[in-house]
Design a protein around this motif. Structure first.
Motif, PDB file in Angstrom:
ATOM      1  N   ALA A  85       0.776  -1.252  -0.072  1.00 28.28           N
ATOM      2  CA  ALA A  85      -0.056   0.106   0.075  1.00 28.28           C
ATOM      3  C   ALA A  85       0.779   1.360   0.107  1.00 28.28           C
ATOM      4  CB  ALA A  85      -0.925  -0.026   1.192  1.00 28.28           C
ATOM      5  N   GLN A  86       2.005   1.123   0.677  1.00 27.92           N
ATOM      6  CA  GLN A  86       3.021   2.402   0.511  1.00 27.92           C
ATOM      7  C   GLN A  86       3.395   2.578  -0.639  1.00 27.92           C
ATOM      8  OE1 GLN A  86       5.189   0.698   3.939  1.00 27.92           O
ATOM      9  NE2 GLN A  86       5.133   2.796   4.839  1.00 27.92           N
ATOM     10  N   LEU A  87       3.658   1.761  -1.587  1.00 27.73           N
ATOM     11  CA  LEU A  87       4.347   1.747  -2.860  1.00 27.73           C
ATOM     12  C   LEU A  87       3.054   2.239  -3.590  1.00 27.73           C
ATOM     13  CD1 LEU A  87       6.744   0.570  -1.810  1.00 27.73           C
ATOM     14  CD2 LEU A  87       6.999  -0.511  -3.810  1.00 27.73           C
ATOM     15  N   ARG A  88       2.012   1.938  -3.557  1.00 27.62           N
ATOM     16  CA  ARG A  88       0.786   2.018  -4.189  1.00 27.62           C
ATOM     17  C   ARG A  88       0.433   3.592  -4.148  1.00 27.62           C
ATOM     18  NH1 ARG A  88      -1.204  -2.971  -2.749  1.00 27.62           N
ATOM     19  NH2 ARG A  88      -2.479  -2.023  -1.008  1.00 27.62           N
ATOM     20  N   ALA A  89       0.613   3.965  -2.873  1.00 32.83           N
ATOM     21  CA  ALA A  89       0.308   5.473  -2.569  1.00 32.83           C
ATOM     22  C   ALA A  89       1.332   6.291  -3.373  1.00 32.83           C
ATOM     23  CB  ALA A  89       0.150   5.801  -1.059  1.00 32.83           C
ATOM     24  N   LEU A  90       2.642   5.875  -3.057  1.00 35.04           N
ATOM     25  CA  LEU A  90       3.808   6.745  -3.973  1.00 35.04           C
ATOM     26  C   LEU A  90       3.656   6.972  -5.288  1.00 35.04           C
ATOM     27  CD1 LEU A  90       6.802   7.130  -2.353  1.00 35.04           C
ATOM     28  CD2 LEU A  90       7.217   5.471  -4.110  1.00 35.04           C
ATOM     29  N   LEU A  91       3.452   5.835  -5.864  1.00 34.20           N
ATOM     30  CA  LEU A  91       3.192   5.798  -7.343  1.00 34.20           C
ATOM     31  C   LEU A  91       1.927   6.652  -7.630  1.00 34.20           C
ATOM     32  CD1 LEU A  91       3.952   2.089  -7.841  1.00 34.20           C
ATOM     33  CD2 LEU A  91       5.232   3.844  -8.832  1.00 34.20           C
ATOM     34  N   GLY A  92       0.788   6.530  -6.802  1.00 31.71           N
ATOM     35  CA  GLY A  92      -0.385   7.156  -7.087  1.00 31.71           C
ATOM     36  C   GLY A  92       0.019   8.688  -7.181  1.00 31.71           C
ATOM     37  N   ALA A  93       0.879   9.236  -6.194  1.00 29.85           N
ATOM     38  CA  ALA A  93       0.890  10.568  -6.121  1.00 29.85           C
ATOM     39  C   ALA A  93       1.590  11.241  -7.412  1.00 29.85           C
ATOM     40  CB  ALA A  93       1.873  10.925  -4.886  1.00 29.85           C
ATOM     41  N   ASP A  94       2.410  10.440  -8.056  1.00 27.60           N
ATOM     42  CA  ASP A  94       2.926  10.400  -9.418  1.00 27.60           C
ATOM     43  C   ASP A  94       3.281  11.836  -9.578  1.00 27.60           C
ATOM     44  OD1 ASP A  94       3.553   9.983 -12.163  1.00 27.60           O
ATOM     45  OD2 ASP A  94       1.656  10.008 -12.838  1.00 27.60           O
ATOM     46  N   PRO A  95       4.513  12.354  -8.790  1.00 27.20           N
ATOM     47  CA  PRO A  95       4.995  13.661  -9.126  1.00 27.20           C
ATOM     48  C   PRO A  95       5.906  13.917 -10.108  1.00 27.20           C
ATOM     49  CG  PRO A  95       6.264  12.463  -7.359  1.00 27.20           C
ATOM     50  CD  PRO A  95       4.968  11.885  -7.698  1.00 27.20           C
ATOM     51  N   ILE A  96       6.209  12.862 -10.788  1.00 30.86           N
ATOM     52  CA  ILE A  96       7.062  12.859 -12.048  1.00 30.86           C
ATOM     53  C   ILE A  96       6.460  12.374 -13.423  1.00 30.86           C
ATOM     54  CG2 ILE A  96       9.055  13.225 -10.647  1.00 30.86           C
ATOM     55  CD1 ILE A  96       9.516  10.105 -11.158  1.00 30.86           C
ATOM     56  N   SER A  97       5.383  12.477 -13.627  1.00 34.35           N
ATOM     57  CA  SER A  97       4.665  11.821 -14.579  1.00 34.35           C
ATOM     58  C   SER A  97       5.317  11.911 -15.715  1.00 34.35           C
ATOM     59  CB  SER A  97       3.438  12.334 -14.642  1.00 34.35           C
ATOM     60  OG  SER A  97       2.612  11.433 -15.665  1.00 34.35           O
ATOM     61  N   ASP A  98       5.788  12.759 -16.254  1.00 35.08           N
ATOM     62  CA  ASP A  98       6.285  13.241 -17.876  1.00 35.08           C
ATOM     63  C   ASP A  98       7.825  12.577 -17.671  1.00 35.08           C
ATOM     64  OD1 ASP A  98       4.241  14.543 -18.563  1.00 35.08           O
ATOM     65  OD2 ASP A  98       4.993  16.779 -18.057  1.00 35.08           O
ATOM     66  N   ALA A  99       8.584  12.751 -16.838  1.00 36.58           N
ATOM     67  CA  ALA A  99       9.920  12.316 -16.374  1.00 36.58           C
ATOM     68  C   ALA A  99       9.924  10.933 -16.414  1.00 36.58           C
ATOM     69  CB  ALA A  99      10.703  12.997 -15.220  1.00 36.58           C
ATOM     70  N   ALA A 100       8.963  10.181 -15.607  1.00 36.31           N
ATOM     71  CA  ALA A 100       8.932   8.697 -15.668  1.00 36.31           C
ATOM     72  C   ALA A 100       8.715   7.900 -16.964  1.00 36.31           C
ATOM     73  CB  ALA A 100       7.974   8.374 -14.462  1.00 36.31           C
ATOM     74  N   GLN A 101       8.041   8.802 -17.682  1.00 33.21           N
ATOM     75  CA  GLN A 101       7.585   8.120 -18.969  1.00 33.21           C
ATOM     76  C   GLN A 101       8.848   8.477 -19.855  1.00 33.21           C
ATOM     77  OE1 GLN A 101       3.737   8.709 -20.413  1.00 33.21           O
ATOM     78  NE2 GLN A 101       2.883   8.295 -18.656  1.00 33.21           N
ATOM     79  N   ALA A 102       9.341   9.719 -19.886  1.00 37.79           N
ATOM     80  CA  ALA A 102      10.116  10.031 -20.954  1.00 37.79           C
ATOM     81  C   ALA A 102      11.759   9.652 -20.490  1.00 37.79           C
ATOM     82  CB  ALA A 102      10.177  11.594 -21.074  1.00 37.79           C
ATOM     83  N   ARG A 103      11.839   9.357 -19.219  1.00 34.15           N
ATOM     84  CA  ARG A 103      13.286   9.132 -18.859  1.00 34.15           C
ATOM     85  C   ARG A 103      13.242   8.222 -17.474  1.00 34.15           C
ATOM     86  NH1 ARG A 103      12.904  14.287 -19.026  1.00 34.15           N
ATOM     87  NH2 ARG A 103      13.133  14.421 -16.862  1.00 34.15           N
ATOM     88  N   PRO A 104      12.553   7.005 -17.702  1.00 38.82           N
ATOM     89  CA  PRO A 104      12.587   6.066 -16.570  1.00 38.82           C
ATOM     90  C   PRO A 104      13.823   5.832 -15.894  1.00 38.82           C
ATOM     91  CG  PRO A 104      11.950   5.021 -18.536  1.00 38.82           C
ATOM     92  CD  PRO A 104      12.295   6.206 -19.082  1.00 38.82           C
ATOM     93  N   SER A 105      14.933   5.971 -16.331  1.00 35.26           N
ATOM     94  CA  SER A 105      16.191   5.387 -15.828  1.00 35.26           C
ATOM     95  C   SER A 105      16.810   6.451 -15.189  1.00 35.26           C
ATOM     96  CB  SER A 105      17.193   4.777 -16.740  1.00 35.26           C
ATOM     97  OG  SER A 105      17.575   5.618 -17.779  1.00 35.26           O
ATOM     98  N   GLU A 106      16.029   7.717 -15.419  1.00 32.49           N
ATOM     99  CA  GLU A 106      16.838   8.891 -14.863  1.00 32.49           C
ATOM    100  C   GLU A 106      15.855   9.526 -13.838  1.00 32.49           C
ATOM    101  OE1 GLU A 106      17.352  11.423 -18.221  1.00 32.49           O
ATOM    102  OE2 GLU A 106      18.831  10.028 -18.827  1.00 32.49           O
ATOM    103  N   THR A 107      14.887   8.572 -13.471  1.00 37.49           N
ATOM    104  CA  THR A 107      13.998   8.894 -12.260  1.00 37.49           C
ATOM    105  C   THR A 107      14.224   7.902 -10.854  1.00 37.49           C
ATOM    106  OG1 THR A 107      12.249   7.518 -13.206  1.00 37.49           O
ATOM    107  CG2 THR A 107      11.995   9.791 -13.803  1.00 37.49           C
ATOM    108  N   GLY A 108      14.063   8.270  -9.964  1.00 32.81           N
ATOM    109  CA  GLY A 108      14.254   7.364  -8.804  1.00 32.81           C
ATOM    110  C   GLY A 108      13.560   7.811  -7.468  1.00 32.81           C
ATOM    111  N   VAL A 109      13.204   6.697  -6.755  1.00 38.85           N
ATOM    112  CA  VAL A 109      12.382   6.646  -5.547  1.00 38.85           C
ATOM    113  C   VAL A 109      13.613   6.285  -4.338  1.00 38.85           C
ATOM    114  CG1 VAL A 109      10.506   5.895  -4.048  1.00 38.85           C
ATOM    115  CG2 VAL A 109      10.417   6.146  -6.695  1.00 38.85           C
ATOM    116  N   TYR A 110      13.660   7.174  -3.380  1.00 38.05           N
ATOM    117  CA  TYR A 110      14.434   6.582  -2.170  1.00 38.05           C
ATOM    118  C   TYR A 110      13.647   6.329  -1.259  1.00 38.05           C
ATOM    119  CZ  TYR A 110      18.800   8.663  -4.255  1.00 38.05           C
ATOM    120  OH  TYR A 110      19.854   8.681  -5.037  1.00 38.05           O
ATOM    121  N   PHE A 111      14.020   5.173  -0.635  1.00 34.69           N
ATOM    122  CA  PHE A 111      13.344   4.521   0.550  1.00 34.69           C
ATOM    123  C   PHE A 111      14.272   4.632   1.660  1.00 34.69           C
ATOM    124  CE2 PHE A 111      12.099   2.448  -3.400  1.00 34.69           C
ATOM    125  CZ  PHE A 111      10.600   2.689  -3.030  1.00 34.69           C
TER     126      PHE A 111
END
Length: 184
Positions: A85-111
């Protein structure tokens, strides 16, 4: 299934070619099962596990520590545990929508291992990276090759403490697989 143990995502910090010589993903799964984790499965070769465990996320983290030490892995190899549920909420917030699609290897999530990491330093960040705080995680649009963001990565380590990062696609795949396991 109401009586099944909760599903957890276990993310290992500092896993790579050197540690693979001490602990393969197959060995990790076997040792985790012997330590009480049910049906452990690993995704990619970078220390990502999904498993059921009869207890809290903190209990799962504590149970994983002797598993890792049993392979001779040092204190720098640490498990960071999250619920699907924590990962779903994080992904649902989607603060980097354009970057995640255009440059997925240049986007990151820190835990982070800390329940409330210190993010005060972010207001003074002057790099090209876009940083977003989502529920005690950092979501970073590196805007460039991650290797060019050493200054930011050192700041995250210095100010936020023990952490591990996954790119957006890996985070999404872990959330999807863990969520599917919850429904099985």
């Amino acid at each position: 299934m109401a009586d099944r143990a909760p599903t957890f995502i276990i993310l290992l910090r500092a896993i790579g070619p050197v540690t693979h010589k001490l602990m393969s993903m197959a060995q990790w799964r076997d040792a985790a099962e012997q330590a009480g984790f049910s049906a452990p499965e690993t995704m990619v070769n970078t220390g990502n596990m999904i498993a059921q465990f009869g207890g809290t996320a903190e209990a799962a983290r504590k149970a994983m520590l002797p598993v890792l030490r049993g392979f001779g892995l040092g204190e720098n190899i640490a498990p960071i545990v999250r619920k699907p549920a924590q990962l779903r909420a994080l992904l649902g917030a989607d603060p980097i929508s354009d970057a995640a699609q255009a440059r997925p290897s240049e986007t990151g999530v820190y835990f982070f291992a800390a329940k409330t990491p210190d993010f005060d330093w972010i207001k003074d960040h002057d790099g090209p990276e876009a940083i977003h705080v989502v529920a005690d995680h950092l979501v970073v649009d590196f805007t460039q090759d991650v290797a060019k963001s050493g200054k930011l990565i050192r700041k995250i380590d210095k100010f936020c403490g023990l952490n591990t990062a996954r790119n957006w696609n890996t985070t999404r795949k872990l959330a999807e697989r863990a969520s599917a396991r919850e429904k099985e």
